[in-house]
Design a protein around this motif. Sequence first.
Motif, short mmCIF file in Angstrom:
data_model
loop_
_atom_site.label_atom_id
_atom_site.label_comp_id
_atom_site.label_asym_id
_atom_site.label_seq_id
_atom_site.Cartn_x
_atom_site.Cartn_y
_atom_site.Cartn_z
N VAL A 119 35.10 23.41 -36.80
CA VAL A 119 34.44 22.66 -35.74
C VAL A 119 34.44 21.18 -36.12
N TYR A 120 35.00 20.35 -35.28
CA TYR A 120 34.92 18.89 -35.47
C TYR A 120 33.82 18.40 -34.54
N ARG A 121 32.62 18.32 -35.08
CA ARG A 121 31.46 18.01 -34.25
C ARG A 121 31.62 16.70 -33.51
N GLU A 122 32.16 15.68 -34.20
CA GLU A 122 32.12 14.32 -33.68
C GLU A 122 32.96 14.15 -32.41
N ASN A 123 34.01 14.94 -32.23
CA ASN A 123 34.80 14.76 -31.01
C ASN A 123 34.87 16.01 -30.13
N GLY A 124 33.99 16.96 -30.35
CA GLY A 124 33.92 18.12 -29.47
C GLY A 124 35.14 19.01 -29.51
N THR A 125 35.76 19.08 -30.69
CA THR A 125 37.02 19.82 -30.82
C THR A 125 36.85 20.98 -31.79
N MET A 126 37.62 22.04 -31.55
CA MET A 126 37.69 23.15 -32.51
C MET A 126 39.14 23.37 -32.86
N HIS A 141 45.88 24.31 -34.70
CA HIS A 141 45.90 24.23 -33.24
C HIS A 141 44.53 23.75 -32.78
N PHE A 142 44.51 22.75 -31.93
CA PHE A 142 43.24 22.15 -31.50
C PHE A 142 42.90 22.55 -30.06
N ALA A 143 41.61 22.62 -29.78
CA ALA A 143 41.16 22.81 -28.40
C ALA A 143 39.90 21.99 -28.17
N ASP A 144 39.81 21.40 -27.01
CA ASP A 144 38.60 20.67 -26.62
C ASP A 144 37.65 21.62 -25.90
N LEU A 145 36.40 21.56 -26.26
CA LEU A 145 35.40 22.41 -25.62
C LEU A 145 34.90 21.76 -24.33
N ALA A 151 46.50 20.85 -29.74
CA ALA A 151 46.33 19.54 -29.11
C ALA A 151 46.04 18.49 -30.14
N VAL A 152 46.75 17.49 -30.11
CA VAL A 152 46.45 16.36 -30.99
C VAL A 152 45.82 15.28 -30.14
N LEU A 153 46.28 15.21 -28.92
CA LEU A 153 45.70 14.25 -27.98
C LEU A 153 44.45 14.84 -27.36
N SER A 154 43.47 14.04 -27.16
CA SER A 154 42.28 14.52 -26.47
C SER A 154 42.58 14.62 -24.98
N LEU A 155 41.98 15.59 -24.36
CA LEU A 155 42.14 15.78 -22.93
C LEU A 155 41.51 14.64 -22.13
#
Length: 202
Positions: free
Chosen positions: A100-107, A116-120, A8-12
């Motif tokens: 872990v990308y702390r600032e946007n809640g992404t891993m 590959h990105f995922a939103d927690l 994911a490049v776009l945030s959910l």
Amino acid sequence: MALLWALAVLSLLPLLDAQNPECANLTAVAAITNATLDKLSGKWFYIGSAFRNPEYNETARLIQAGFFYFEPKHAEDKIILRQYQTIGNKCIYNFTSLTVYRENGTMSVFESGREHFADLLLTKHPKTFMLAASWKGKKNMGLSFYADKPEVTQEEKKEFLDTIKCIGIHESEIIYIDEKKDQCGPLHKQHEEERKKEKEES
Ligand SMILES: *[C@@H]1O[C@H](CO)[C@@H](O)[C@H](O)[C@H]1NC(C)=O
Ligand SMILES: *[C@@H]1O[C@H](CO)[C@@H](O)[C@H](O)[C@H]1NC(C)=O
Ligand SMILES: *[C@@H]1O[C@H](CO)[C@@H](O)[C@H](O)[C@H]1NC(C)=O
Ligand SMILES: *[C@@H]1O[C@H](CO)[C@@H](O)[C@H](O)[C@H]1NC(C)=O
Ligand SMILES: *[C@@H]1O[C@H](CO)[C@@H](O)[C@H](O)[C@H]1NC(C)=O
């Protein structure tokens, strides 16, 4: 390939329909803190998922059972992942590390040469969590659901189902794993014994 967290490049979040009542109780993680990492630490079972993205959809249908360990490295913004998946009646073990990308809640994870990105998404229930995927917008959205045991309660499951509805996927499109098909028991046991031995020797 085997991992189910997404591209994911776009945030959910901007894609969620705030007007939809099913989205009301959704608690997406704005930022990942040390406390979030502590919560994620430990053993998790893969319960089910649904992905619009064809590649993830196909992968999800291959996985018969799965569990994994998260071992957060707070200072490095990493999570060590040890994953046991059953695919084609065989146990497939993988060891990798998530960023872990702390600032946007992404891993994210590197696989097949790309990130590959995922939103927690944390749930009300402390014993479950979800990862959300989107790729090129809403039509590729997806969600996977994890719990600290192979079975979830109706109440825990309802949160997953609400979120599935919220992102516009039908319940019938969810693929659940079948814990009875798990083939990783012996390898897991062997690893546990090796780890125990290492601890005793050190
Ligand atoms: C989160 O932040 C990282 C690093 O800035 C960026 O690469 C990634 O695309 C962001 N993810 C989302 C979903 O915005
Ligand atoms: C949201 O939470 C409230 C309070 O817990 C509950 O009454 C309501 O049914 C929930 N909404 C959905 C769609 O689950
Ligand atoms: C996954 O693929 C199957 C078969 O092509 C399709 O029926 C299903 O709707 C897809 N799931 C989602 C969530 O799009
Ligand atoms: C998070 O944990 C790391 C490692 O233990 C520590 O260095 C850092 O200061 C912590 N951050 C906060 C905000 O407590
Ligand atoms: C996981 O393990 C399998 C079999 O050993 C391998 O084919 C695959 O590339 C691995 N995947 C990752 C993400 O390391």
